[in-house]
Design an enzyme around this catalytic site. Structure first.
Site, PDB file in Angstrom:
ATOM      1  N   GLY A   1     -15.383  -1.567   0.023  1.00 36.18           N
ATOM      2  CA  GLY A   1     -15.616  -2.495   1.128  1.00 36.18           C
ATOM      3  C   GLY A   1     -15.623  -3.908   0.590  1.00 36.18           C
ATOM      4  O   GLY A   1     -14.578  -4.564   0.540  1.00 36.18           O
TER       5      GLY A   1
ATOM      6  N   ARG B   1     -38.035 -17.029  36.240  1.00 36.22           N
ATOM      7  CA  ARG B   1     -39.234 -16.209  36.023  1.00 36.22           C
ATOM      8  C   ARG B   1     -40.487 -17.092  36.021  1.00 36.22           C
ATOM      9  O   ARG B   1     -40.541 -18.095  35.304  1.00 36.22           O
ATOM     10  CB  ARG B   1     -39.106 -15.492  34.672  1.00 36.22           C
TER      11      ARG B   1
ATOM     12  N   GLN C   1     -36.433 -12.069  23.363  1.00 34.28           N
ATOM     13  CA  GLN C   1     -37.855 -12.460  23.418  1.00 34.28           C
ATOM     14  C   GLN C   1     -38.156 -13.244  24.698  1.00 34.28           C
ATOM     15  O   GLN C   1     -39.181 -13.022  25.356  1.00 34.28           O
ATOM     16  CB  GLN C   1     -38.183 -13.310  22.173  1.00 34.28           C
TER      17      GLN C   1
ATOM     18  N   GLU D   1     -15.441  -8.635   7.852  1.00 38.95           N
ATOM     19  CA  GLU D   1     -14.578  -9.639   7.182  1.00 38.95           C
ATOM     20  C   GLU D   1     -15.324 -10.349   6.049  1.00 38.95           C
ATOM     21  O   GLU D   1     -15.233 -11.567   5.897  1.00 38.95           O
ATOM     22  CB  GLU D   1     -13.974 -10.601   8.210  1.00 38.95           C
TER      23      GLU D   1
ATOM     24  N   THR E   1     -19.221  -9.478   4.121  1.00 39.59           N
ATOM     25  CA  THR E   1     -20.618  -9.614   4.575  1.00 39.59           C
ATOM     26  C   THR E   1     -21.094 -11.036   4.284  1.00 39.59           C
ATOM     27  O   THR E   1     -20.451 -11.781   3.526  1.00 39.59           O
ATOM     28  CB  THR E   1     -21.521  -8.633   3.812  1.00 39.59           C
TER      29      THR E   1
HETATM   30  C1  LIG Z   1     -17.451  -2.536  13.442  1.00 35.00           C
HETATM   31  C2  LIG Z   1     -16.700  -2.781  12.170  1.00 35.00           C
HETATM   32  C3  LIG Z   1     -15.358  -3.130  12.227  1.00 35.00           C
HETATM   33  C4  LIG Z   1     -14.620  -3.305  11.053  1.00 35.00           C
HETATM   34  N1  LIG Z   1     -13.276  -3.581  11.137  1.00 35.00           N
HETATM   35  C5  LIG Z   1     -12.532  -3.599  10.002  1.00 35.00           C
HETATM   36  C6  LIG Z   1     -11.094  -3.713  10.082  1.00 35.00           C
HETATM   37  O1  LIG Z   1     -10.516  -3.851  11.162  1.00 35.00           O
HETATM   38  N2  LIG Z   1     -10.385  -3.669   8.922  1.00 35.00           N
HETATM   39  C7  LIG Z   1     -10.982  -3.535   7.694  1.00 35.00           C
HETATM   40  O2  LIG Z   1     -10.261  -3.516   6.699  1.00 35.00           O
HETATM   41  N3  LIG Z   1     -12.336  -3.418   7.584  1.00 35.00           N
HETATM   42  C8  LIG Z   1     -13.124  -3.443   8.712  1.00 35.00           C
HETATM   43  N4  LIG Z   1     -14.492  -3.306   8.634  1.00 35.00           N
HETATM   44  C9  LIG Z   1     -15.104  -3.124   7.322  1.00 35.00           C
HETATM   45  C10 LIG Z   1     -15.953  -4.301   6.870  1.00 35.00           C
HETATM   46  O3  LIG Z   1     -15.134  -5.376   6.518  1.00 35.00           O
HETATM   47  C11 LIG Z   1     -16.847  -3.794   5.736  1.00 35.00           C
HETATM   48  O4  LIG Z   1     -17.838  -2.966   6.343  1.00 35.00           O
HETATM   49  C12 LIG Z   1     -17.484  -4.905   4.953  1.00 35.00           C
HETATM   50  O5  LIG Z   1     -16.519  -5.620   4.220  1.00 35.00           O
HETATM   51  C13 LIG Z   1     -18.554  -4.387   4.001  1.00 35.00           C
HETATM   52  O6  LIG Z   1     -18.086  -3.309   3.250  1.00 35.00           O
HETATM   53  P1  LIG Z   1     -18.973  -1.954   3.152  1.00 35.00           P
HETATM   54  O7  LIG Z   1     -19.325  -1.566   4.539  1.00 35.00           O
HETATM   55  O8  LIG Z   1     -18.221  -0.997   2.323  1.00 35.00           O
HETATM   56  O9  LIG Z   1     -20.312  -2.395   2.437  1.00 35.00           O
HETATM   57  P2  LIG Z   1     -20.551  -2.520   0.857  1.00 35.00           P
HETATM   58  O10 LIG Z   1     -19.467  -3.313   0.242  1.00 35.00           O
HETATM   59  O11 LIG Z   1     -20.841  -1.190   0.301  1.00 35.00           O
HETATM   60  O12 LIG Z   1     -21.881  -3.394   0.848  1.00 35.00           O
HETATM   61  C14 LIG Z   1     -23.174  -2.852   1.088  1.00 35.00           C
HETATM   62  C15 LIG Z   1     -24.197  -3.974   0.914  1.00 35.00           C
HETATM   63  O13 LIG Z   1     -24.116  -4.488  -0.439  1.00 35.00           O
HETATM   64  C16 LIG Z   1     -23.896  -5.896  -0.390  1.00 35.00           C
HETATM   65  N5  LIG Z   1     -23.078  -6.278  -1.537  1.00 35.00           N
HETATM   66  C17 LIG Z   1     -21.936  -5.685  -1.975  1.00 35.00           C
HETATM   67  N6  LIG Z   1     -21.457  -6.330  -3.047  1.00 35.00           N
HETATM   68  C18 LIG Z   1     -22.326  -7.352  -3.305  1.00 35.00           C
HETATM   69  C19 LIG Z   1     -22.392  -8.406  -4.283  1.00 35.00           C
HETATM   70  N7  LIG Z   1     -21.452  -8.531  -5.227  1.00 35.00           N
HETATM   71  N8  LIG Z   1     -23.426  -9.282  -4.217  1.00 35.00           N
HETATM   72  C20 LIG Z   1     -24.388  -9.163  -3.263  1.00 35.00           C
HETATM   73  N9  LIG Z   1     -24.374  -8.199  -2.317  1.00 35.00           N
HETATM   74  C21 LIG Z   1     -23.357  -7.323  -2.334  1.00 35.00           C
HETATM   75  C22 LIG Z   1     -23.213  -6.155   0.941  1.00 35.00           C
HETATM   76  O14 LIG Z   1     -23.373  -7.506   1.362  1.00 35.00           O
HETATM   77  C23 LIG Z   1     -23.937  -5.165   1.844  1.00 35.00           C
HETATM   78  O15 LIG Z   1     -25.160  -5.726   2.256  1.00 35.00           O
HETATM   79  C24 LIG Z   1     -15.255  -3.164   9.798  1.00 35.00           C
HETATM   80  C25 LIG Z   1     -16.614  -2.834   9.738  1.00 35.00           C
HETATM   81  C26 LIG Z   1     -17.324  -2.627  10.908  1.00 35.00           C
HETATM   82  C27 LIG Z   1     -18.788  -2.255  10.810  1.00 35.00           C
END
Ligand SMILES: Cc1cc2nc3c(=O)[nH]c(=O)nc-3n(C[C@H](O)[C@H](O)[C@H](O)COP(=O)(O)OP(=O)(O)OC[C@H]3O[C@@H](n4cnc5c(N)ncnc54)[C@H](O)[C@@H]3O)c2cc1C
Length: 391
Positions: free
Chosen positions: A139, A276, A344, A371, A373
């Site tokens: 991700g 309200r 709230q 896109e 986190t």
């Molecule tokens: C509703 C939805 C729609 C989406 N649509 C798309 C799409 O159309 N196409 C696509 O390709 N993807 C899509 N995504 C995926 C999205 O981009 C990923 O969920 C996101 O990039 C995070 O990846 P992960 O879920 O694997 O979390 P992880 O990468 O496993 O992260 C887990 C946690 O660890 C933190 N973390 C990870 N690495 C670090 C670091 N180096 N330093 C500090 N913190 C860190 C993250 O911030 C997070 O809090 C979608 C996700 C959702 C929920």
């Protein structure tokens, strides 16, 4: 108490054409999108017909070249359109943003022949796109993706792997897929344009999500999907650079959507607070709530100014990646705070599905995750400030 019904956002728009565009979008948002938003979201229904309407109205290719069916609009205008759509329903605003992201690779890195062949249908011919970067095991660390594309003897590519979390997975007409064609890491990745009806491409049952339930998010399986080399976008090994470049603009789309949701929540809270009554007065008379409303409005205005400033840099052809990450971070955190405060202000009613505030709060959360986190946005910003991390 004077009538404080929310007014439309007073936008700074650069041209008469842009003003007409916003009027058209408000009309569609008010009459076609908003009336069914709550019902459709509760029923987890994807509004495909709205995307067809948006395509027919010229709203699915706004920032792209009119030679290929786009709208020739600056990002400054396109993002304000997204904000209006997201305020009516996030599934639609975010869907347009994802479609724009999915079209970017071909529009910006495709050859003239590729653009002429595919773009008109993508930008104004009713097609809907999906962007496939994430995978079950990659991700935030997207460069470690494992989906593989290998050449067969005849020059076609055969793609195998699983993409995860794909917005429009199973309903898209085309998928922009990042796959590994070479070495480990970012330089071994190549981008492909895969048709939705390609043999071997299938989508899993959509994820059960907290919000945006009308927007299908699903794993996409590629089981020996064969695509001709003419569907490879850019050079071999250029795919990760293309994916990141797409995300710079995509993050601005997320920022604009976040401000749309936040504005809708503020409007809802303001309308409720003036109606309200408690202790014999409208609750909007109490300073505790007035200060909350003032903070909500201030954060929204600041977020809008931030995404517009980044958009204007992009429109001027100047670097904007740092500002895009800042806008995504600030606007989505703002949406989370403002929507929580809106619940709230509505008190007990805020916690029920009778009012949209709780839906806005559930929807805002995803914007801090997609896109990149908001932790990743901070890493991007810090790299611009302090250079790459030392290991
Ligand atoms: C509703 C939805 C729609 C989406 N649509 C798309 C799409 O159309 N196409 C696509 O390709 N993807 C899509 N995504 C995926 C999205 O981009 C990923 O969920 C996101 O990039 C995070 O990846 P992960 O879920 O694997 O979390 P992880 O990468 O496993 O992260 C887990 C946690 O660890 C933190 N973390 C990870 N690495 C670090 C670091 N180096 N330093 C500090 N913190 C860190 C993250 O911030 C997070 O809090 C979608 C996700 C959702 C929920």
């Amino acid at each position: 108490m004077p009538d404080r019904a929310p007014q439309p956002v007073d936008r700074q728009l650069p041209t008469d054409e842009a003003r007409d565009l916003i009027s058209l979008v408000r009309d569609i948002a008010q009459h076609e999108i908003a009336p069914k938003a709550a019902e459709d979201e509760a029923a987890e229904r994807f509004p495909r017909e709205l995307f067809t309407l948006l395509s027919e109205s010229g709203l699915l290719g706004l920032p792209y070249d009119s030679e290929y069916g786009g709208g020739d609009q600056p990002y400054e205008v396109y993002l304000q359109v997204l904000e209006e759509l997201a305020a009516a329903r996030l599934t639609v605003g975010l869907g347009v943003s994802v479609h724009t992201l999915a079209s970017y690779a071909l529009a910006s890195f495709g050859s003239k022949e590729q653009r002429a062949e595919h773009l008109p249908a993508m930008l104004g011919g009713g097609l809907l796109g999906a962007y496939c970067l994430s995978e079950p095991a990659s991700g935030s660390d997207a460069a470690s993706l494992r989906t593989r594309a290998v050449r067969d003897g005849g020059g076609d590519w055969v793609i195998t792997g699983t993409k995860a979390w794909i917005t429009h997975g199973g309903v898209a007409d085309f998928y922009t897929v990042m796959a590994r064609t070479g070495e480990e890491g970012p330089r071994g990745i190549t981008a492909f344009l895969v048709p939705g009806d390609a043999e071997g491409l299938s989508a899993a049952v959509p994820e059960k999500k907290m919000g945006m339930k009308g927007s299908p998010t699903a794993q996409v399986h590629l089981d020996g999907v064969r695509v001709p080399d003419a569907r490879r976008i850019g050079e071999e090994g250029q795919g990760f650079a293309i994916a990141l470049s797409a995300l710079d603009g995509g993050r601005l789309g997320i920022a604009a959507c976040a401000i749309g949701v936040a504005q809708a929540a503020l409007d809802e809270a303001l309308g409720y607070a003036t109606e309200r009554r408690q202790f014999g007065r409208p609750i909007a008379d109490f300073q505790g709530l007035r200060f909350m409303l003032a903070d909500m409005a201030t954060q929204i205005e600041a977020g809008r100014a931030l995404y517009l400033a980044a958009a204007r840099l992009r429109d001027a052809g100047r670097p904007f990646a740092k500002q895009a990450a800042m806008a995504k971070l600030h606007c989505t955190d703002t949406a989370m705070r403002v929507t929580t405060d809106a619940v709230q202000i509505l008190g007990g009613y805020g916690y029920t599905a009778d009012f949209p505030a709780e839906r806005y709060m559930r929807e805002a959360k995803v914007l801090q995750i997609v896109e990149g986190t908001n932790q990743i946005q901070r890493m991007v910003i810090a790299r611009h400030l302090a250079g790459p991390e030392t290991r």
